[in-house]
Design a protein around this motif. Structure first.
Motif, mmCIF file in Angstrom:
data_model
loop_
_atom_site.group_PDB
_atom_site.id
_atom_site.type_symbol
_atom_site.label_atom_id
_atom_site.label_comp_id
_atom_site.label_asym_id
_atom_site.label_seq_id
_atom_site.Cartn_x
_atom_site.Cartn_y
_atom_site.Cartn_z
ATOM 1 N N SER A 45 0.837 -1.188 0.000
ATOM 2 C CA SER A 45 0.000 0.000 0.000
ATOM 3 C C SER A 45 0.878 1.245 0.000
ATOM 4 O O SER A 45 2.082 1.173 0.214
ATOM 5 C CB SER A 45 -0.901 0.004 1.238
ATOM 6 O OG SER A 45 -0.126 0.168 2.403
ATOM 7 N N ARG A 83 0.585 -2.312 -6.924
ATOM 8 C CA ARG A 83 -0.625 -2.982 -6.468
ATOM 9 C C ARG A 83 -1.451 -3.419 -7.670
ATOM 10 O O ARG A 83 -1.616 -2.673 -8.634
ATOM 11 C CB ARG A 83 -1.456 -2.072 -5.570
ATOM 12 C CG ARG A 83 -0.714 -1.654 -4.321
ATOM 13 C CD ARG A 83 -1.659 -1.308 -3.200
ATOM 14 N NE ARG A 83 -2.102 -2.520 -2.531
ATOM 15 C CZ ARG A 83 -2.908 -2.519 -1.465
ATOM 16 N NH1 ARG A 83 -3.365 -1.393 -0.987
ATOM 17 N NH2 ARG A 83 -3.262 -3.648 -0.901
ATOM 18 N N HIS A 84 -1.976 -4.634 -7.611
ATOM 19 C CA HIS A 84 -2.758 -5.164 -8.716
ATOM 20 C C HIS A 84 -3.757 -6.181 -8.189
ATOM 21 O O HIS A 84 -3.586 -6.723 -7.084
ATOM 22 C CB HIS A 84 -1.848 -5.792 -9.776
ATOM 23 C CG HIS A 84 -0.975 -6.902 -9.258
ATOM 24 N ND1 HIS A 84 0.133 -6.672 -8.467
ATOM 25 C CD2 HIS A 84 -1.061 -8.243 -9.404
ATOM 26 C CE1 HIS A 84 0.691 -7.836 -8.152
ATOM 27 N NE2 HIS A 84 -0.018 -8.793 -8.714
ATOM 28 N N LYS A 85 -4.773 -6.442 -8.956
ATOM 29 C CA LYS A 85 -5.834 -7.347 -8.537
ATOM 30 C C LYS A 85 -5.542 -8.774 -8.990
ATOM 31 O O LYS A 85 -5.139 -9.011 -10.126
ATOM 32 C CB LYS A 85 -7.174 -6.894 -9.103
ATOM 33 C CG LYS A 85 -8.358 -7.728 -8.621
ATOM 34 C CD LYS A 85 -9.668 -7.164 -9.145
ATOM 35 C CE LYS A 85 -10.850 -7.988 -8.643
ATOM 36 N NZ LYS A 85 -12.151 -7.419 -9.115
ATOM 37 N N VAL A 86 -5.745 -9.716 -8.086
ATOM 38 C CA VAL A 86 -5.609 -11.141 -8.385
ATOM 39 C C VAL A 86 -6.940 -11.816 -8.035
ATOM 40 O O VAL A 86 -7.483 -11.588 -6.954
ATOM 41 C CB VAL A 86 -4.461 -11.783 -7.580
ATOM 42 C CG1 VAL A 86 -4.430 -13.297 -7.800
ATOM 43 C CG2 VAL A 86 -3.128 -11.164 -7.966
ATOM 44 N N THR A 87 -7.451 -12.639 -8.940
ATOM 45 C CA THR A 87 -8.664 -13.414 -8.690
ATOM 46 C C THR A 87 -8.308 -14.887 -8.826
ATOM 47 O O THR A 87 -7.925 -15.336 -9.905
ATOM 48 C CB THR A 87 -9.775 -13.051 -9.693
ATOM 49 O OG1 THR A 87 -10.041 -11.646 -9.603
ATOM 50 C CG2 THR A 87 -11.042 -13.828 -9.382
ATOM 51 N N TYR A 94 -2.000 -13.506 0.031
ATOM 52 C CA TYR A 94 -3.426 -13.533 0.352
ATOM 53 C C TYR A 94 -3.678 -14.089 1.749
ATOM 54 O O TYR A 94 -4.416 -13.499 2.540
ATOM 55 C CB TYR A 94 -4.146 -14.366 -0.700
ATOM 56 C CG TYR A 94 -5.627 -14.544 -0.490
ATOM 57 C CD1 TYR A 94 -6.510 -13.471 -0.619
ATOM 58 C CD2 TYR A 94 -6.149 -15.795 -0.196
ATOM 59 C CE1 TYR A 94 -7.872 -13.642 -0.454
ATOM 60 C CE2 TYR A 94 -7.514 -15.982 -0.029
ATOM 61 C CZ TYR A 94 -8.369 -14.902 -0.150
ATOM 62 O OH TYR A 94 -9.723 -15.079 0.013
ATOM 63 N N THR A 97 -5.630 -5.019 4.648
ATOM 64 C CA THR A 97 -4.859 -4.318 3.628
ATOM 65 C C THR A 97 -3.653 -3.589 4.209
ATOM 66 O O THR A 97 -2.937 -2.906 3.472
ATOM 67 C CB THR A 97 -5.743 -3.292 2.886
ATOM 68 O OG1 THR A 97 -6.291 -2.360 3.834
ATOM 69 C CG2 THR A 97 -6.874 -3.988 2.152
ATOM 70 N N VAL A 157 -2.604 -13.231 -13.090
ATOM 71 C CA VAL A 157 -3.659 -12.565 -12.323
ATOM 72 C C VAL A 157 -4.685 -13.560 -11.789
ATOM 73 O O VAL A 157 -5.697 -13.161 -11.230
ATOM 74 C CB VAL A 157 -4.366 -11.491 -13.179
ATOM 75 C CG1 VAL A 157 -3.391 -10.376 -13.546
ATOM 76 C CG2 VAL A 157 -4.995 -12.100 -14.431
ATOM 77 N N ASP A 158 -4.396 -14.871 -11.946
ATOM 78 C CA ASP A 158 -5.326 -15.900 -11.477
ATOM 79 C C ASP A 158 -4.822 -16.633 -10.238
ATOM 80 O O ASP A 158 -5.388 -17.644 -9.837
ATOM 81 C CB ASP A 158 -5.606 -16.911 -12.587
ATOM 82 C CG ASP A 158 -4.359 -17.676 -13.039
ATOM 83 O OD1 ASP A 158 -3.240 -17.358 -12.556
ATOM 84 O OD2 ASP A 158 -4.498 -18.594 -13.877
#
Length: 227
Positions: A4, A16-20, A96, A103, A174-175
């Motif tokens: 952050s 920072r990036h999104k992972v699903t 995670y 966060t 990103v997975d």
């Protein structure tokens, strides 16, 4: 994933990036212990390798002096023994479960103290003083677990993950899968250790080293994909 704006930023972590995640997964509550490693050796697994405990004791202390290949050999033995496929975590999975829905730099907040993790706190003391860690590992069930029941996701030992080393997250999966491109003679470590300064035990901290190294502040925990 990533640090952050308020965290101690290092270039390799700051994007920072999104992972699903593509699949649910299970993860060990603790790092693999000497007792568990020694059971593998006694059963004919782990290539018969008995790592040195540095004179600190075995049992519930985390197995140390473990290379990335050593960790993989344990996961292979455990898979064969149980009939379920165990593996190392990916770097995304490790961050995670460290954060456990938070966060901040640590799952409990923005700073760390000697009662929360096993790390080298000498930076806040006289430079010649002994650190709170006692300069060795602690049993894996020491300190309070995070909100998901996982112990010592910050400090005690660096933990191997599956990923190859890359300087930034540019091009990272990103997975939630491991990043198997880059400098694959090196692998990523996560979590920080008893000899790490405070910023190295933050949730986003990452470090890459030669995969076949065996040192006294590195071990691992295992995971299993749930389909």
């Amino acid at each position: 994933m990533g640090t952050s704006e308020s965290a101690s930023k290092r270039t390799a972590e700051s994007s920072r990036h999104k992972v699903t995640f593509a699949h649910s997964f299970a993860v060990g509550r603790y790092a693999v212990t000497f007792a568990e490693w020694d059971a593998c050796v006694a059963d004919g697994g782990c290539n018969g390798y008995k790592p040195w405990d540095n004179g600190w004791g075995r049992g519930r202390r985390p197995a140390i002096n473990i290379s990335w290949s050593d960790a993989k050999s344990y996961a292979a033995w455990l898979s064969a023994r149980t009939g379920k496929t165990y593996r190392l975590l990916s770097e995304a999975e490790r961050e995670y479960v460290t954060r456990a829905g938070t966060t901040s730099s640590f799952w409990w907040g923005v700073s760390v103290s000697r009662g929360q993790a096993n790390y080298d706190d000498r930076a806040s003391q006289d430079k010649n003083a002994k650190g709170a860690s006692g300069q060795k590992t602690a049993p894996v069930d020491s300190f309070q677990p995070n909100p998901w029941g996982l112990y010592q996701v910050h400090g005690n030992i660096w933990e191997w993950v599956e990923d190859c080393v890359n300087d930034t997250y540019e091009g990272a999966p990103v997975d939630g899968s491991p990043w198997l491109k880059g400098r694959c003679e090196q692998r990523v470590l996560r979590g920080g250790s008893w000899v790490s300064k405070a910023d190295a035990v933050e949730a986003g901290s990452r470090y890459g080293v030669q995969s076949e190294g065996r040192v006294s502040n590195v071990g691992f925990r295992v995971a299993r994909t749930l389909r």
